[in-house]
Design an enzyme around this catalytic site. Structure first.
Site, mmCIF file in Angstrom:
data_model
loop_
_atom_site.group_PDB
_atom_site.id
_atom_site.type_symbol
_atom_site.label_atom_id
_atom_site.label_comp_id
_atom_site.label_asym_id
_atom_site.label_seq_id
_atom_site.Cartn_x
_atom_site.Cartn_y
_atom_site.Cartn_z
ATOM 1 N N HIS A 48 0.387 -1.220 0.365
ATOM 2 C CA HIS A 48 0.044 -0.105 -0.029
ATOM 3 C C HIS A 48 0.401 1.330 -0.162
ATOM 4 C CE1 HIS A 48 -3.861 -2.690 1.562
ATOM 5 N NE2 HIS A 48 -3.722 -2.004 0.304
ATOM 6 N N SER A 101 -6.965 -7.331 9.916
ATOM 7 C CA SER A 101 -8.570 -7.224 9.767
ATOM 8 C C SER A 101 -8.926 -8.171 8.333
ATOM 9 C CB SER A 101 -9.941 -5.562 9.578
ATOM 10 O OG SER A 101 -9.276 -5.366 8.698
HETATM 11 C C1 BJW Z 1 -4.167 -6.851 16.342
HETATM 12 C C2 BJW Z 1 -3.520 -5.939 17.785
HETATM 13 C C3 BJW Z 1 -2.817 -5.968 18.176
HETATM 14 C C4 BJW Z 1 -5.162 -4.810 16.793
HETATM 15 N N1 BJW Z 1 -2.109 -7.594 18.054
HETATM 16 N N2 BJW Z 1 -3.932 -7.755 15.713
HETATM 17 C C5 BJW Z 1 -12.408 -7.029 -3.526
HETATM 18 C C6 BJW Z 1 -13.906 -7.625 -2.970
HETATM 19 C C7 BJW Z 1 -14.821 -6.285 -2.242
HETATM 20 C C8 BJW Z 1 -13.791 -4.944 -1.934
HETATM 21 C C9 BJW Z 1 -12.788 -5.170 -2.947
HETATM 22 C C10 BJW Z 1 -12.210 -6.164 -3.739
HETATM 23 N N3 BJW Z 1 -11.033 -5.869 -4.531
HETATM 24 C C11 BJW Z 1 -10.910 -4.452 -4.498
HETATM 25 C C12 BJW Z 1 -11.586 -3.873 -3.786
HETATM 26 C C13 BJW Z 1 -12.057 -2.730 -3.443
HETATM 27 C C14 BJW Z 1 -11.299 -2.453 -1.871
HETATM 28 C C15 BJW Z 1 -11.540 -2.951 -0.480
HETATM 29 O O1 BJW Z 1 -11.073 -3.994 -0.607
HETATM 30 N N4 BJW Z 1 -12.439 -2.633 -0.271
HETATM 31 C C16 BJW Z 1 -12.997 -3.317 0.711
HETATM 32 C C17 BJW Z 1 -12.623 -2.676 1.729
HETATM 33 C C18 BJW Z 1 -14.444 -3.124 1.167
HETATM 34 N N5 BJW Z 1 -9.903 -2.497 -2.724
HETATM 35 C C19 BJW Z 1 -8.518 -1.359 -3.769
HETATM 36 O O2 BJW Z 1 -9.829 -0.225 -3.611
HETATM 37 C C20 BJW Z 1 -7.664 -2.126 -3.780
HETATM 38 N N6 BJW Z 1 -7.025 -1.161 -5.223
HETATM 39 C C21 BJW Z 1 -7.249 -2.329 -5.744
HETATM 40 O O3 BJW Z 1 -8.315 -3.641 -6.127
HETATM 41 O O4 BJW Z 1 -7.742 -1.917 -7.427
HETATM 42 C C22 BJW Z 1 -7.798 -2.738 -8.412
HETATM 43 C C23 BJW Z 1 -9.242 -1.942 -9.139
HETATM 44 C C24 BJW Z 1 -8.780 -0.535 -9.047
HETATM 45 C C25 BJW Z 1 -9.881 0.672 -9.525
HETATM 46 C C26 BJW Z 1 -10.875 -0.695 -9.636
HETATM 47 C C27 BJW Z 1 -11.685 -1.178 -8.896
HETATM 48 C C28 BJW Z 1 -10.169 -2.391 -8.274
HETATM 49 C C29 BJW Z 1 -6.500 -0.409 -2.639
HETATM 50 C C30 BJW Z 1 -7.224 -1.056 -1.190
HETATM 51 C C31 BJW Z 1 -6.090 0.346 -0.785
HETATM 52 C C32 BJW Z 1 -6.659 -0.196 0.508
HETATM 53 N N7 BJW Z 1 -5.765 1.189 1.152
HETATM 54 C C33 BJW Z 1 -5.605 2.148 2.779
HETATM 55 C C34 BJW Z 1 -5.024 2.706 3.068
HETATM 56 C C35 BJW Z 1 -3.548 3.223 2.715
HETATM 57 C C36 BJW Z 1 -3.002 4.626 2.539
HETATM 58 C C37 BJW Z 1 -2.841 4.550 4.528
HETATM 59 O O5 BJW Z 1 -2.365 3.993 5.173
HETATM 60 O O6 BJW Z 1 -3.010 6.119 4.655
HETATM 61 O O7 BJW Z 1 -4.885 0.719 3.153
HETATM 62 S S1 BJW Z 1 -7.003 1.431 3.029
HETATM 63 C C38 BJW Z 1 -6.102 0.931 5.060
HETATM 64 O O8 BJW Z 1 -6.896 -0.976 4.911
HETATM 65 C C39 BJW Z 1 -4.753 0.500 4.982
HETATM 66 C C40 BJW Z 1 -4.036 -0.576 5.334
HETATM 67 O O9 BJW Z 1 -3.645 -1.288 4.866
HETATM 68 C C41 BJW Z 1 -5.966 -1.822 5.133
HETATM 69 C C42 BJW Z 1 -6.092 -2.777 5.709
HETATM 70 O O10 BJW Z 1 -6.007 -2.287 7.011
HETATM 71 P P1 BJW Z 1 -5.771 -3.498 8.121
HETATM 72 O O11 BJW Z 1 -4.173 -3.878 8.132
HETATM 73 O O12 BJW Z 1 -6.127 -4.568 7.979
HETATM 74 O O13 BJW Z 1 -5.969 -2.314 9.370
HETATM 75 P P2 BJW Z 1 -7.367 -3.216 10.329
HETATM 76 O O14 BJW Z 1 -7.655 -1.710 11.508
HETATM 77 O O15 BJW Z 1 -8.429 -3.214 8.999
HETATM 78 O O16 BJW Z 1 -7.156 -4.086 11.203
HETATM 79 C C43 BJW Z 1 -6.260 -3.839 12.933
HETATM 80 C C44 BJW Z 1 -7.004 -5.691 12.705
HETATM 81 O O17 BJW Z 1 -6.121 -5.636 13.684
HETATM 82 C C45 BJW Z 1 -7.770 -5.634 13.514
HETATM 83 O O18 BJW Z 1 -8.370 -7.274 12.908
HETATM 84 C C46 BJW Z 1 -7.128 -5.763 15.252
HETATM 85 O O19 BJW Z 1 -8.222 -7.125 15.694
HETATM 86 C C47 BJW Z 1 -6.203 -6.390 15.025
HETATM 87 N N8 BJW Z 1 -5.640 -5.958 16.472
HETATM 88 N N9 BJW Z 1 -3.977 -4.468 17.688
HETATM 89 C C48 BJW Z 1 -3.120 -8.256 17.388
HETATM 90 N N10 BJW Z 1 -2.073 -5.684 18.907
#
Ligand code: BJW
Ligand code: ZN
Length: 239
Positions: A118, A188
């Protein structure tokens, strides 16, 4: 919930290891996660700020969010989980750390083979000339920051609706296909295509071990689901 015994053996006997990390791994460094308690900034959901449309509408608001996060990250230190993964890289014959995190803490802990799928909060890209460059200014001299060409700079990260860097994503998929073990920590697993690495690992024959405080959508699909803080569990896994 599973115990550590079997995952520990798999870890010891696997020579090709991949790890997928998310915001939970940096939570113990004091960096807020995106979803769940404490995951909101000024009541905005990440889906409302991490998009090209949000940036086009209000670049200063989006930059204020990134500025706030840069300040927290710059003051943070890698935690036990980051260091355990650095240690795991030293032990494994082949090791790839695929991170969704943009904070750079894995590299600061000493991890070498890191794929930032990312992007990085420490890079900026010009929306006019396209030039990408490192930028570690905290705080930034002015919001929104501008390129030498006068164009608006944006964070060098991947927003919703944007494609991932093709080469970085190709390397991530290649490493997962070759892996005997995929560790999935602190995510997540709701954001795609990152979450698709889990079924890819399974269909390529790897064992998948999840580490998370809570159950996630992949918990039922993985071989072992370990509940707890990533710093503690990763450290214990390596013992
Ligand atoms: C602990 C803990 C501790 C806490 N120990 N655990 C297929 C299906 C559905 C949707 C889509 C799909 N394909 C694409 C999509 C659309 C979209 C998407 O996924 N949407 C869903 C949300 C529905 N994806 C995209 O748009 C992606 N691009 C793409 O697919 O391009 C092709 C395309 C182009 C044009 C049109 C269509 C397709 C891009 C996704 C980019 C995500 N960007 C972000 C921001 C990045 C920049 C920034 O940081 O500002 O990335 S969003 C945000 O979420 C960030 C993260 O990397 C990402 C994931 O989050 P993460 O890391 O999992 O964090 P949390 O907070 O969600 O979870 C934390 C976890 O830790 C929890 O489970 C806690 O329990 C746990 N935890 N403390 C262990 N101590
Ligand atoms: Zn420019």
């Amino acid at each position: 919930m599973d115990t550590l015994e079997a995952p520990r053996t798999i870890l010891r006997t696997s020579s090709r290891i991949c790890v997928l990390t998310g915001a939970g791994v940096s939570a113990e460094s004091g960096i807020p996660t995106f979803r769940g308690p404490g995951g909101l900034w000024r009541n905005f959901r990440p889906e409302a700020l991490a998009t090209p449309a949000a940036f086009a509408r209000d670049p200063i608001l989006v930059w204020e969010w990134y500025q706030w996060r840069r300040e927290i990250i710059a003051a943070a230190q890698p935690n036990a989980g980051h260091f355990a993964l650095k240690e795991l890289e030293a032990r494994a014959a082949a090791f790839t750390l695929i991170t969704q995190n943009v904070d750079g803490l894995h590299q600061r802990a000493g991890s070498r083979n890191v794929l930032e799928i990312h992007g990085s909060i420490w890079t900026v890209r010009c929306t006019v000339c396209g030039k990408q460059q490192a930028n570690h200014d905290v705080p930034l001299p002015a919001l929104p920051p501008r390129c030498a060409c006068g164009g608006l700079l944006r964070p060098g990260v991947v927003w919703f609706g944007e494609g991932l860097d093709t080469q970085v994503w190709h390397n991530a998929e290649k490493a997962v296909r070759a892996a005997e073990l995929l560790l999935v920590a602190g995510t997540s697993a709701v954001v795609y295509p990152a979450a698709s690495l889990v079924p890819l690992a399974k269909s390529s024959g790897a064992q998948v071990v999840e580490i998370n405080l809570d159950e996630t959508p992949i918990s039922d699909a993985v071989d072992f689901s370990l509940r707890g803080a990533s710093g503690q569990i990763l450290t214990e896994l390596l013992q």
